[in-house]
Write a protein that holds these residues in place. Structure first.
Motif, mmCIF file in Angstrom:
data_model
loop_
_atom_site.group_PDB
_atom_site.id
_atom_site.type_symbol
_atom_site.label_atom_id
_atom_site.label_comp_id
_atom_site.label_asym_id
_atom_site.label_seq_id
_atom_site.Cartn_x
_atom_site.Cartn_y
_atom_site.Cartn_z
ATOM 1 N N GLY A 69 46.441 77.369 36.867
ATOM 2 C CA GLY A 69 47.833 77.920 36.071
ATOM 3 C C GLY A 69 48.654 79.160 36.665
ATOM 4 N N ASP A 70 47.613 79.870 37.461
ATOM 5 C CA ASP A 70 48.429 81.097 37.962
ATOM 6 C C ASP A 70 49.263 80.759 39.307
ATOM 7 N N ARG A 71 49.398 79.254 39.600
ATOM 8 C CA ARG A 71 50.301 78.903 40.696
ATOM 9 C C ARG A 71 51.349 78.011 40.082
ATOM 10 N N GLY A 72 52.379 78.241 40.450
ATOM 11 C CA GLY A 72 53.405 77.248 40.144
ATOM 12 C C GLY A 72 54.312 77.747 38.741
ATOM 13 N N VAL A 73 55.408 76.999 38.422
ATOM 14 C CA VAL A 73 56.044 76.811 37.298
ATOM 15 C C VAL A 73 55.668 75.481 36.581
ATOM 16 N N TRP A 74 55.159 75.461 35.429
ATOM 17 C CA TRP A 74 54.658 74.329 34.662
ATOM 18 C C TRP A 74 55.683 73.891 33.783
ATOM 19 N N HIS A 75 56.051 72.631 33.871
ATOM 20 C CA HIS A 75 56.878 71.769 33.116
ATOM 21 C C HIS A 75 56.249 70.786 32.137
ATOM 22 N N PHE A 76 56.310 70.847 30.761
ATOM 23 C CA PHE A 76 55.822 69.698 30.029
ATOM 24 C C PHE A 76 56.789 68.821 29.810
ATOM 25 N N ILE A 77 56.909 67.467 30.147
ATOM 26 C CA ILE A 77 57.784 66.481 30.301
ATOM 27 C C ILE A 77 57.630 65.429 29.393
ATOM 28 N N GLY A 78 56.599 65.286 28.688
ATOM 29 C CA GLY A 78 56.264 64.358 27.999
ATOM 30 C C GLY A 78 56.436 64.309 26.374
#
Length: 228
Positions: A69-78
């Motif tokens: 989780g320290d990498r990237g930008v996280w999108h919740f799409i569901g």
């Protein structure tokens, strides 16, 4: 290697789509949908230069986030259940599926407890498919005005899922309607409802979505392969 090849092909398809309608390809961002792949593949996606990660099930996403989780930008799409809201706050920067008032209230409450905010797309069921989530077009204005009063939620745009069809041209009116709804909201000139983005288009129809104004496309199988 296959992932890199897929990504190059997708980038070219985005460029071609933008050129057909005189858009700048830099205005289109890709969420790599990793919901069907394991942690190693998700890490490979990040290694390839894609830094926007899309997940749709809390029980699958959180274990992955705890590892990388320290990498990237996280999108919740569901579809997000109210009792799962606490699991995504502090982990996901974007929610693409804000589709009801009770969820907005729960989000706002939990975010305020942490002193945080979240970027949210309002999900619109443009095609009015009974099996899909999202508010209907005629409900959007009132819903947006209500959500705008919640200080911890930043409305960044609208999201829709088009019907699955072999011919992507058939869903062009769905994307065109979401663009019209975006313009309608912008006409309100409300400081909290600028809705600059449209999250629309998936592996089977993203080129048509881009031609109709998508600024975010959510791509799974065309990038990372089919469900394993």
């Amino acid at each position: 290697m296959q992932l890199q090849q897929n990504w190059k092909l997708v980038q070219q398809r985005i460029i071609d789509s933008c050129h057909r309608v005189d858009r700048n390809p830099n205005d289109v961002q890709v969420v790599a949908v990793t919901k069907y792949v394991d942690v190693d593949t998700t890490q490979a996606v990040l290694d390839s230069g894609l830094n926007q990660i899309g997940e749709s099930k809390v029980q699958d996403a959180v274990p992955k986030w705890k590892q990388i989780g320290d990498r990237g930008v996280w999108h919740f799409i569901g579809h997000l259940q109210r009792n799962k809201v606490k699991e995504i706050i502090g982990r996901f920067q974007y929610l693409h599926s804000l589709d009801r008032w009770s969820l907005a209230q729960e989000l706002d409450k939990r975010l305020k407890q942490r002193g945080e905010s979240m970027k949210c797309f309002l999900q619109v069921n443009v095609a009015q498919e009974k099996q899909k989530n999202g508010i209907y077009s005629h409900e959007l204005k009132d819903f947006a005005l209500d959500v705008a009063n919640l200080s911890s939620i930043e409305i960044v745009g609208l999201m829709t899922m088009a019907p699955l069809t072999p011919n992507s041209e058939e869903v062009r009116p769905v994307f065109r309607e979401l663009k019209r709804l975006q313009h309608e909201l912008q006409q309100l000139q409300h400081p909290q409802i600028k809705v600059p983005h449209l999250s629309m288009g998936m592996s089977q129809d993203f080129e048509v979505a881009i031609e109709e104004g998508a600024t975010w496309v959510r791509l799974g199988s065309v990038l990372v392969g089919k469900r394993s």
